[in-house]
Motif scaffolding. Structure first.
Motif, PDB file in Angstrom:
ATOM      1  N   VAL A 167       0.633  -1.030   0.011  1.00  0.00           N
ATOM      2  CA  VAL A 167       0.045   0.123  -0.215  1.00  0.00           C
ATOM      3  C   VAL A 167       1.014   1.310  -0.018  1.00  0.00           C
ATOM      4  N   ALA A 168       1.966   1.264   0.799  1.00  0.00           N
ATOM      5  CA  ALA A 168       2.914   2.280   0.876  1.00  0.00           C
ATOM      6  C   ALA A 168       3.627   2.656  -0.544  1.00  0.00           C
ATOM      7  N   LYS A 169       4.008   1.753  -1.375  1.00  0.00           N
ATOM      8  CA  LYS A 169       4.337   1.726  -2.479  1.00  0.00           C
ATOM      9  C   LYS A 169       3.373   2.075  -3.421  1.00  0.00           C
ATOM     10  N   TYR A 170       2.160   1.727  -3.393  1.00  0.00           N
ATOM     11  CA  TYR A 170       0.878   2.038  -4.169  1.00  0.00           C
ATOM     12  C   TYR A 170       0.642   3.840  -3.981  1.00  0.00           C
ATOM     13  N   GLU A 171       0.747   3.958  -2.781  1.00  0.00           N
ATOM     14  CA  GLU A 171       0.578   5.508  -2.680  1.00  0.00           C
ATOM     15  C   GLU A 171       1.502   6.358  -3.191  1.00  0.00           C
ATOM     16  N   LEU A 172       2.771   5.900  -3.133  1.00  0.00           N
ATOM     17  CA  LEU A 172       4.082   6.642  -3.659  1.00  0.00           C
ATOM     18  C   LEU A 172       3.966   6.786  -5.337  1.00  0.00           C
ATOM     19  N   PHE A 173       3.632   5.491  -5.629  1.00  0.00           N
ATOM     20  CA  PHE A 173       3.990   5.384  -7.323  1.00  0.00           C
ATOM     21  C   PHE A 173       2.717   5.734  -8.051  1.00  0.00           C
ATOM     22  N   VAL A 174       1.703   5.015  -7.692  1.00  0.00           N
ATOM     23  CA  VAL A 174       0.547   4.889  -8.366  1.00  0.00           C
ATOM     24  C   VAL A 174      -0.447   6.239  -8.225  1.00  0.00           C
ATOM     25  N   VAL A 175      -0.607   6.310  -6.850  1.00  0.00           N
ATOM     26  CA  VAL A 175      -1.462   7.602  -6.746  1.00  0.00           C
ATOM     27  C   VAL A 175      -0.807   8.914  -7.069  1.00  0.00           C
ATOM     28  N   MET A 176       0.226   9.011  -6.505  1.00  0.00           N
ATOM     29  CA  MET A 176       1.012  10.265  -6.972  1.00  0.00           C
ATOM     30  C   MET A 176       1.475  10.219  -8.390  1.00  0.00           C
TER      31      MET A 176
ATOM     32  N   SER B 286       1.211  15.435  -1.435  1.00  0.00           N
ATOM     33  CA  SER B 286       2.560  15.566  -1.135  1.00  0.00           C
ATOM     34  C   SER B 286       2.607  15.752   0.456  1.00  0.00           C
ATOM     35  N   HIS B 287       1.954  16.780   1.155  1.00  0.00           N
ATOM     36  CA  HIS B 287       1.875  16.733   2.578  1.00  0.00           C
ATOM     37  C   HIS B 287       1.594  15.494   3.128  1.00  0.00           C
ATOM     38  N   PHE B 288       0.421  14.798   2.641  1.00  0.00           N
ATOM     39  CA  PHE B 288      -0.001  13.654   3.007  1.00  0.00           C
ATOM     40  C   PHE B 288       0.949  12.593   3.116  1.00  0.00           C
ATOM     41  N   LEU B 289       1.934  12.305   2.123  1.00  0.00           N
ATOM     42  CA  LEU B 289       2.689  11.282   1.898  1.00  0.00           C
ATOM     43  C   LEU B 289       3.910  11.895   3.249  1.00  0.00           C
ATOM     44  N   ARG B 290       4.143  13.008   3.315  1.00  0.00           N
ATOM     45  CA  ARG B 290       5.049  13.545   4.201  1.00  0.00           C
ATOM     46  C   ARG B 290       5.035  13.310   5.772  1.00  0.00           C
ATOM     47  N   MET B 291       3.579  13.354   5.933  1.00  0.00           N
ATOM     48  CA  MET B 291       3.122  13.043   7.071  1.00  0.00           C
ATOM     49  C   MET B 291       2.959  11.593   7.450  1.00  0.00           C
ATOM     50  N   ARG B 292       2.860  10.814   6.516  1.00  0.00           N
ATOM     51  CA  ARG B 292       3.012   9.324   6.289  1.00  0.00           C
ATOM     52  C   ARG B 292       4.480   8.957   6.628  1.00  0.00           C
ATOM     53  N   TYR B 293       5.202   9.548   6.142  1.00  0.00           N
ATOM     54  CA  TYR B 293       6.665   9.193   6.313  1.00  0.00           C
ATOM     55  C   TYR B 293       6.997   9.283   7.896  1.00  0.00           C
ATOM     56  N   TYR B 294       6.704  10.583   8.665  1.00  0.00           N
ATOM     57  CA  TYR B 294       6.898  10.677   9.915  1.00  0.00           C
ATOM     58  C   TYR B 294       6.057   9.637  10.942  1.00  0.00           C
TER      59      TYR B 294
ATOM     60  N   SER C 241       4.593   6.387   9.758  1.00  0.00           N
ATOM     61  CA  SER C 241       4.571   5.102   9.401  1.00  0.00           C
ATOM     62  C   SER C 241       5.740   4.588   9.317  1.00  0.00           C
ATOM     63  N   ILE C 242       6.147   3.387   9.695  1.00  0.00           N
ATOM     64  CA  ILE C 242       7.223   2.692   9.593  1.00  0.00           C
ATOM     65  C   ILE C 242       7.303   2.094   8.165  1.00  0.00           C
ATOM     66  N   SER C 243       6.412   1.660   7.889  1.00  0.00           N
ATOM     67  CA  SER C 243       6.155   1.058   6.428  1.00  0.00           C
ATOM     68  C   SER C 243       6.485   2.176   5.302  1.00  0.00           C
ATOM     69  N   MET C 244       6.186   3.077   5.396  1.00  0.00           N
ATOM     70  CA  MET C 244       6.557   4.128   4.495  1.00  0.00           C
ATOM     71  C   MET C 244       8.007   4.480   4.708  1.00  0.00           C
ATOM     72  N   ARG C 245       8.299   4.843   5.719  1.00  0.00           N
ATOM     73  CA  ARG C 245      10.002   4.960   6.023  1.00  0.00           C
ATOM     74  C   ARG C 245      10.815   3.797   5.406  1.00  0.00           C
ATOM     75  N   GLU C 246      10.348   2.682   5.566  1.00  0.00           N
ATOM     76  CA  GLU C 246      10.913   1.523   5.121  1.00  0.00           C
ATOM     77  C   GLU C 246      10.932   1.632   3.614  1.00  0.00           C
ATOM     78  N   THR C 247      10.058   1.718   2.913  1.00  0.00           N
ATOM     79  CA  THR C 247       9.762   1.830   1.475  1.00  0.00           C
ATOM     80  C   THR C 247      10.632   2.957   0.771  1.00  0.00           C
ATOM     81  N   LEU C 248      10.631   4.050   1.376  1.00  0.00           N
ATOM     82  CA  LEU C 248      11.495   5.169   0.834  1.00  0.00           C
ATOM     83  C   LEU C 248      12.870   4.659   1.043  1.00  0.00           C
TER      84      LEU C 248
END
Length: 258
Positions: free
Chosen positions: A170-179, A200-208, A210-217
């Motif tokens: 889902v984290a990858k989907y949000e980064l690549f597909v939605v964005m 972009s602000h939503f993804l930025r907040m997700r980074y802070y 969500s562990i899964s988002m940080r690991e994905t990035l």
């Protein structure tokens, strides 16, 4: 000898405390069930919407209803977690605003009112599917149909096996597909610049949050390093591109340290 008035007072206090606790427990259970029903309805309306999008004509009503249900579920989640009252302090409000669920609630509000964008509904559908499975496994089946414990066990095994993997997908989907769809839509499908900035602000907040988002990035960063930076850089990558990427990477690291 204990004074009668003191005994009565203590008894009343105990009764009041017990009643308050019972009321809060009942309220939580009621909200939890509404939360489950809302997630179940969201799963159903999203499925029907995706079918209408694939087979006939996208249903505007089902799309809006799905996001309305998402707003209900995340509102209940935040209310249950933070219990807003007259005693709510500034620190608790800040914690709530930084909560990942608040980010999704804010996003659901935005997507409910803006132009329909089908790809954005997928993460909400996936999360609801897992929430429904978890509630069935942990609450509904054990209390309503204990003789079906084997189904509960199968659901638990399914959740344990796929939950972490799906969260990362889902984290990858949000980064690549939605964005990616938003950026592409800026040139083709009339996406607005504001929608890109908002997401972009939503993804930025997700980074802070969500562990899964940080690991994905972090994983994406390692792949880019391998592809763009020497000595492992691809032979067709121009040195100027590698240098520009290195500069961008160094600036990003400095900002993170600050």
């Amino acid at each position: 000898m204990t004074d009668l008035s003191e005994t009565t007072s203590e008894s009343t206090t105990t009764t009041t405390t017990t009643t308050t606790t019972t009321t809060r427990t009942t309220e939580y259970k009621s909200l939890h069930f509404v939360w489950f029903v809302s997630h179940g309805a969201l799963t159903a309306t999203s499925t029907l919407y995706f079918l209408s999008w694939l087979l006939v004509h996208p249903s505007h009503f089902l799309y809006r209803l799905s996001y309305l249900l998402a707003i209900v579920t995340y509102t209940i989640t935040l209310y249950s977690a933070y219990k807003p009252s007259s005693n709510t302090n500034e620190l608790m409000i800040k914690r709530m605003l930084l909560d990942e669920d608040f980010s999704y609630l804010f996003l659901a509000f935005y997507l409910f009112w803006t132009r329909r964008l089908t790809v954005t509904l997928v993460p909400f559908f996936v999360y609801s599917l897992f929430h429904v499975a978890q509630y069935l496994q942990s609450s509904l089946i054990p209390s309503m149909a204990p003789h079906l414990s084997y189904i509960s066990d199968k659901l638990k095994n399914w959740i344990d096996q796929y939950h972490t993997q799906v969260i990362h997908l889902v984290a990858k989907y949000e980064l690549f597909v939605v964005m990616g769809r938003l950026i592409f839509g800026l040139f083709v499908f009339r996406s607005s610049i504001f929608s890109i900035l908002f997401y972009s602000h939503f993804l930025r907040m997700r980074y802070y949050t969500s562990i899964s988002m940080r690991e994905t990035l972090s994983e994406i960063g390692k792949q880019l390093d391998t592809f763009l930076l020497p000595p492992t850089a691809h032979p067709k990558v121009p040195p100027s591109v590698s240098k520009a990427y290195q500069t961008f990477r160094d600036i990003s690291k400095i900002k993170k340290q600050q």
